[in-house]
Design an enzyme around this catalytic site. Structure first.
Site, PDB file in Angstrom:
ATOM      1  N   ASP A  41       0.798  -1.212   0.064  1.00 23.78           N
ATOM      2  CA  ASP A  41      -0.094   0.304   0.613  1.00 23.78           C
ATOM      3  C   ASP A  41       1.062   0.876  -0.449  1.00 23.78           C
ATOM      4  OD1 ASP A  41       0.829   0.056   2.578  1.00 23.78           O
ATOM      5  OD2 ASP A  41      -0.913   0.143   3.092  1.00 23.78           O
ATOM      6  N   SER A  42       2.072   1.247   0.073  1.00 20.98           N
ATOM      7  CA  SER A  42       2.804   1.976  -0.423  1.00 20.98           C
ATOM      8  C   SER A  42       3.054   2.740  -1.337  1.00 20.98           C
ATOM      9  CB  SER A  42       4.311   1.764  -0.245  1.00 20.98           C
ATOM     10  OG  SER A  42       4.790   0.449  -0.910  1.00 20.98           O
ATOM     11  N   ASP A  80      -1.591  -5.554  -0.061  1.00 19.66           N
ATOM     12  CA  ASP A  80      -1.445  -5.114   1.119  1.00 19.66           C
ATOM     13  C   ASP A  80      -2.668  -4.933   0.888  1.00 19.66           C
ATOM     14  OD1 ASP A  80      -0.134  -4.431   3.107  1.00 19.66           O
ATOM     15  OD2 ASP A  80       0.854  -3.087   2.229  1.00 19.66           O
ATOM     16  N   GLU A 178       9.139  -3.985  10.501  1.00 27.19           N
ATOM     17  CA  GLU A 178       9.882  -2.528   9.522  1.00 27.19           C
ATOM     18  C   GLU A 178      10.084  -1.608  10.577  1.00 27.19           C
ATOM     19  OE1 GLU A 178       7.230  -0.885   6.907  1.00 27.19           O
ATOM     20  OE2 GLU A 178       7.545   0.906   7.203  1.00 27.19           O
TER      21      GLU A 178
END
Ligand code: KIV
Length: 259
Positions: A41-42, A80, A178
């Site tokens: 979804d980045s 995602d 992350e």
């Protein structure tokens, strides 16, 4: 590639994951035989120009998953789950995860720890593999107060270890870590049987993931955890500028380009 092979790679061979958002990036990633393609979804930041992943919708994700599948017919693709596509309840989560598989994903990824264990259990019981995501979780940027490295305090370390165990017990086949301190990421990697895939989480994870646009130098930001392998932004800028100049100077089209 499949989830059994990915799980068997733990401790034997580093797992390589990269994001892909469209037909050309998927084609390139598949051409490099990357182990896992993540339709992250980045894409909200790097493709759609939002300042976070929060505005990304299921509709956005499905369009991009379909494009990636067309570019990489044989690849192992993780979709995602965007903000609010799984938080409302397990039924909604199963429905949305199912839509991602129907669009071409092989598995889904969702952000969060123990509080999502039941949802993850329900999704995996429906036959949909789930990748977890701990540490800095971009969809919670408003709660976390910015891009902060996680695991720096004893409380944060303990929570990450507990969450990783909860995700493993809930049936996740792997976990993205992350922005986690290298020491805590190592501890988590050693404490679970499923592979960890790090981004800004140091050298001891079972695999690494980076954003496509960062690897090829299409993005402009500077992040300590990124290694840029090309300067595609400037290569493209020069190409487009040369094209503009050729047209302005009436160099293009020339006799080779006409019918
Ligand atoms: O959306 C994304 O690109 C991700 C990676 C940072 C793991 O979740």
């Amino acid at each position: 590639m499949n989830i059994r092979k990915i799980m068997e790679m733990k401790g034997k061979e580093p797992i390589v994951m990269i994001t892909a958002y469209d037909y050309p990036s998927a084609k390139i990633a598949a051409g490099s035989e990357i182990d896992i393609l993540l339709v992250g979804d980045s894409l909200g930041n790097v493709v759609l120009g939002y300042d976070s992943t929060v505005p990304v919708t299921m509709e956005d994700m499905l369009i991009h998953i379909k494009a990636v599948r067309r570019g990489a017919p044989e690849a192992f693709i993780v979709g995602d789950m965007p903000f609010l596509s799984y938080e409302i309840g397990p039924e909604k989560a199963i429905e949305n995860a199912g839509l991602m598989l129907k669009a071409g994903a092989n598995a889904v990824k969702l952000e969060g720890g123990e509080e999502f264990a039941d949802t993850i259990r329900r999704i995996t019981s429906s036959g949909i593999p789930v990748m977890g995501h701990l540490g800095f979780t971009p969809q919670s940027v408003n709660l976390l107060g910015g891009h902060r490295v996680q695991g720096k305090t004893p409380e944060s370390r303990a929570k990450l270890l507990k969450d990783a165990k909860a995700l493993e017990n809930a049936g996740c086949f792997s976990i993205v870590l992350e922005l986690v301190t290298e020491e805590v990421a190592k501890e988590i990697t050693e404490s679970v049987k499923i592979p960890t895939i790090g981004i800004g989480a140091g050298r001891y994870c079972d695999g690494q993931v980076l954003v496509f646009h960062d690897v090829v130098g299409l993005s402009q930001g500077e992040f300590k955890f990124v290694k840029r392998y090309a300067d595609t932004y400037n290569i493209m800028l020069n190409a487009v500028t040369q094209y503009k100049e050729d047209v302005k100077r009436k160099i293009f089209p020339d006799e080779k380009n006409v019918f």
